[in-house]
Design a protein around this motif. Structure first.
Motif, PDB file in Angstrom:
ATOM      1  N   LYS A 126       0.832  -1.200   0.000  1.00  0.00           N
ATOM      2  CA  LYS A 126       0.000   0.000   0.000  1.00  0.00           C
ATOM      3  C   LYS A 126       0.866   1.249   0.000  1.00  0.00           C
ATOM      4  O   LYS A 126       0.568   2.237  -0.689  1.00  0.00           O
ATOM      5  CB  LYS A 126      -0.900   0.005   1.245  1.00  0.00           C
ATOM      6  N   LEU A 127       1.942   1.201   0.776  1.00  0.00           N
ATOM      7  CA  LEU A 127       2.831   2.365   0.852  1.00  0.00           C
ATOM      8  C   LEU A 127       3.536   2.605  -0.468  1.00  0.00           C
ATOM      9  O   LEU A 127       3.673   3.747  -0.928  1.00  0.00           O
ATOM     10  CB  LEU A 127       3.838   2.159   1.980  1.00  0.00           C
ATOM     11  N   ARG A 128       4.004   1.524  -1.092  1.00  0.00           N
ATOM     12  CA  ARG A 128       4.691   1.670  -2.384  1.00  0.00           C
ATOM     13  C   ARG A 128       3.748   2.202  -3.459  1.00  0.00           C
ATOM     14  O   ARG A 128       4.162   2.968  -4.335  1.00  0.00           O
ATOM     15  CB  ARG A 128       5.269   0.319  -2.827  1.00  0.00           C
ATOM     16  N   ASP A 129       2.488   1.785  -3.393  1.00  0.00           N
ATOM     17  CA  ASP A 129       1.523   2.192  -4.425  1.00  0.00           C
ATOM     18  C   ASP A 129       0.964   3.588  -4.194  1.00  0.00           C
ATOM     19  O   ASP A 129       0.287   4.139  -5.079  1.00  0.00           O
ATOM     20  CB  ASP A 129       0.350   1.195  -4.456  1.00  0.00           C
ATOM     21  N   SER A 130       1.172   4.159  -3.018  1.00  0.00           N
ATOM     22  CA  SER A 130       0.620   5.484  -2.745  1.00  0.00           C
ATOM     23  C   SER A 130       1.338   6.550  -3.550  1.00  0.00           C
ATOM     24  O   SER A 130       2.545   6.440  -3.826  1.00  0.00           O
ATOM     25  CB  SER A 130       0.735   5.804  -1.248  1.00  0.00           C
ATOM     26  N   GLU A 131       0.625   7.586  -3.949  1.00  0.00           N
ATOM     27  CA  GLU A 131       1.197   8.631  -4.793  1.00  0.00           C
ATOM     28  C   GLU A 131       2.082   9.580  -3.997  1.00  0.00           C
ATOM     29  O   GLU A 131       3.053  10.107  -4.524  1.00  0.00           O
ATOM     30  CB  GLU A 131       0.071   9.423  -5.466  1.00  0.00           C
ATOM     31  N   ASP A 132       1.754   9.810  -2.738  1.00  0.00           N
ATOM     32  CA  ASP A 132       2.502  10.776  -1.938  1.00  0.00           C
ATOM     33  C   ASP A 132       3.463  10.116  -0.965  1.00  0.00           C
ATOM     34  O   ASP A 132       4.022  10.778  -0.072  1.00  0.00           O
ATOM     35  CB  ASP A 132       1.557  11.684  -1.158  1.00  0.00           C
ATOM     36  N   GLY A 133       3.667   8.799  -1.115  1.00  0.00           N
ATOM     37  CA  GLY A 133       4.594   8.095  -0.228  1.00  0.00           C
ATOM     38  C   GLY A 133       4.103   8.058   1.203  1.00  0.00           C
ATOM     39  O   GLY A 133       4.937   8.101   2.139  1.00  0.00           O
ATOM     40  N   ARG A 147      -5.003   5.027  14.705  1.00  0.00           N
ATOM     41  CA  ARG A 147      -4.511   5.305  13.356  1.00  0.00           C
ATOM     42  C   ARG A 147      -3.006   5.035  13.375  1.00  0.00           C
ATOM     43  O   ARG A 147      -2.331   5.368  14.352  1.00  0.00           O
ATOM     44  CB  ARG A 147      -4.764   6.758  12.945  1.00  0.00           C
ATOM     45  N   SER A 148      -2.524   4.498  12.301  1.00  0.00           N
ATOM     46  CA  SER A 148      -1.089   4.227  12.199  1.00  0.00           C
ATOM     47  C   SER A 148      -0.596   4.778  10.871  1.00  0.00           C
ATOM     48  O   SER A 148      -1.073   4.363   9.799  1.00  0.00           O
ATOM     49  CB  SER A 148      -0.811   2.726  12.293  1.00  0.00           C
ATOM     50  N   SER A 149       0.335   5.745  10.962  1.00  0.00           N
ATOM     51  CA  SER A 149       0.848   6.417   9.767  1.00  0.00           C
ATOM     52  C   SER A 149       2.178   5.806   9.342  1.00  0.00           C
ATOM     53  O   SER A 149       3.066   5.573  10.182  1.00  0.00           O
ATOM     54  CB  SER A 149       1.020   7.911  10.062  1.00  0.00           C
ATOM     55  N   TYR A 150       2.303   5.559   8.013  1.00  0.00           N
ATOM     56  CA  TYR A 150       3.534   5.025   7.438  1.00  0.00           C
ATOM     57  C   TYR A 150       3.991   5.980   6.331  1.00  0.00           C
ATOM     58  O   TYR A 150       3.215   6.318   5.440  1.00  0.00           O
ATOM     59  CB  TYR A 150       3.317   3.627   6.838  1.00  0.00           C
ATOM     60  N   SER A 151       5.254   6.405   6.414  1.00  0.00           N
ATOM     61  CA  SER A 151       5.808   7.310   5.381  1.00  0.00           C
ATOM     62  C   SER A 151       7.317   7.073   5.263  1.00  0.00           C
ATOM     63  O   SER A 151       7.953   6.521   6.177  1.00  0.00           O
ATOM     64  CB  SER A 151       5.529   8.765   5.729  1.00  0.00           C
TER      65      SER A 151
END
Length: 484
Positions: A126-133, A147-151
């Protein structure tokens, strides 16, 4: 107090109550939804702000470090700084390599954290496919929302060196308190509004339906026999109500015109019926009078020793019929029931024999079981009853056999039974119900008023009349009178 649940007034009243309740529920629902959306937006923005602030601090640390900025050196670069960042921003911080393995955590080294030791492959994808990283996942544990944020973390050349994971607890205690207080205040406001709606709805419904109620009450009192009151138009009222009032007043005028026409028609019809009945009643005594005179002419003999007795007999018969005609004329001239009813004690046996004396037919037989039986009955009208029934029996004679008519007067303790039987043609089964109806007749001549008149006369003296008939064999009429 009776409740007219289907009345327009109650429908208006209950509709206003239902609308108030529906509005209260909808506004309360929308308020709850709005608070939930605001809470959701608040937590999203708050997590984003904390994430940005932590990433700025991390970038600052990376710029000042003497270590080479690589994934393996994260432990050294943030050896002590990660605890400060976690304390300042009041949330745990986890740093993973690009394969999702935990490299640095703000928790103490001796605390085992198996849950955050490895990022799942699903989240990595999901993280790799996200547009904004950046990827944020929501979940619940024990009824508490998280909530858990990944960047991605980058070095000075903007190369991804790690994955930053920030767990965030959605603490809605304050917002829940605010929502609860808001709903309490809203409930008080709507309770007051509901009370006002009850009062306003009651008076508004009464005001709206006042003219309709007035029209309804007047409709119930409508009477063609009197002049009906019109309603006054309220110029302050609604157009629909005023139109309804105008229609009602127009209907009252039309009803009055119809009542006048109906009364005129009824009077004309009454005069026509009265004229027919008078003609019939006058015709009834004329026939036996004619028969009496003809019999007198045939049997008149001045030398007969019983000349005076026979003359008196014939004279009495004529006088009886003349009295009937006189009574009819008197009743007609005074607009009374024809003929005028006299409640007098009458000897049924004697009057019946007197009525039969006017008939010269030898096939009329009279039977009685007492010399005298008294009943309260008009003497003249009793003669009319007997003559009508005997006359009908004569006219119903069968052409294939000799006509036989039996007139009997019998009694019991309370009743007198006057019967007239014949062996004539009888009455068809479909005509039995109509035999006493005015204007119904099975003969080629006559107006069908005779038996209807007999029935009315008998019932006026609390008596009854019944018919038994067998078509082709004969008919029996039975008049039952109460004894006096």
């Amino acid at each position: 107090m009776r409740l007219y649940t289907n009345s327009l007034r109650n429908r208006i009243f209950f509709s206003m109550m239902v609308l108030t309740i529906i509005a209260s529920v909808l506004i309360a629902g929308m308020s709850i939804y709005q608070f939930q959306e605001q809470a959701k937006d608040y937590h999203e923005k708050r997590l984003f702000r904390k994430e940005q602030a932590i990433k700025e601090n991390i970038s600052y640390v990376i710029e000042k470090t003497d270590f080479e900025v690589t994934t393996d050196n994260l432990k050294n670069i943030f050896k002590e700084e990660i605890y400060g960042l976690s304390a300042i921003h009041e949330m745990p911080i986890y740093m993973h390599d690009l394969q999702g393995k935990l490299r640095k955590s703000s928790k103490a080294q001796f605390v085992s954290d198996s849950k955050h030791s490895q990022i799942s492959s699903r989240i990595l994808k999901k993280l790799r496919d996200s547009e904004d990283g950046r990827y944020v996942e929501k979940f619940e544990i024990g009824g508490q929302s998280y909530r858990s944020s990944y960047s991605y973390l980058t070095d000075n050349q903007f190369k991804n060196i790690a994955i930053l994971n920030l767990p965030y607890i959605e603490n809605d205690d304050f917002m829940s308190y605010e929502l609860e207080e808001f709903l309490k205040r809203l409930g008080l406001v709507y309770a007051l509004m509901f009370f006002i709606s009850i009062v306003l709805g009651y008076f508004l419904a009464r005001y709206i339906t006042r003219s309709i109620r007035s029209i309804s009450d007047n409709l119930k009192q409508l009477d063609l026999s009197k002049r009906n009151r019109k309603l006054e138009i309220d110029h302050k009222g609604t157009e629909e109500i005023n139109t309804l009032v105008e229609s009602y007043n127009k209907m009252v005028d039309e009803l009055e015109e119809s009542a006048v026409k109906l009364a005129t028609s009824e009077r004309e019809q009454a005069w026509r019926e009265m004229a027919k009945q008078v003609a019939h009643e006058i015709k009834n005594p004329l026939t036996p009078m004619r028969l009496t005179v003809q019999s007198f002419q045939r049997r008149f003999d001045p030398t007969d020793a019983e000349f005076k007795e026979k003359l008196n007999e014939y004279s009495n018969s004529l006088i009886e019929q003349i009295d009937v005609m006189s009574n009819i004329a008197s009743a007609f001239s005074t607009y009374a029931t024809m003929p005028a009813q006299k409640n007098e004690e009458t000897d049924v046996c004697m009057v019946t024999q007197l009525a039969l004396d006017i008939f010269n037919e030898s096939n009329i037989y009279y039977i009685e079981d007492a010399d005298s039986l008294k009943a309260v009955f008009d003497r003249t009208q009793l003669i009319r009853v007997v003559t009508n029934l005997v006359k009908n029996a004569i006219q119903a004679s069968h052409p294939g056999r000799e006509n036989k008519i039996v007139v009997s007067v019998k009694h019991d303790d309370k009743k007198i039974y006057l019967t007239v039987s014949d062996n004539g043609t009888g009455v068809l089964a479909e005509h039995e119900r109509k035999i006493f109806e005015p204007k119904f007749t099975t003969k080629n001549s006559g107006m069908g008023l005779g038996l209807a008149m007999v029935k009315q006369i008998v019932e006026n003296f609390n008596g009854t009349i019944h018919m038994k008939t067998i078509y082709g064999e004969g008919t029996t009429f039975t008049v039952t009178l109460p004894r006096s």
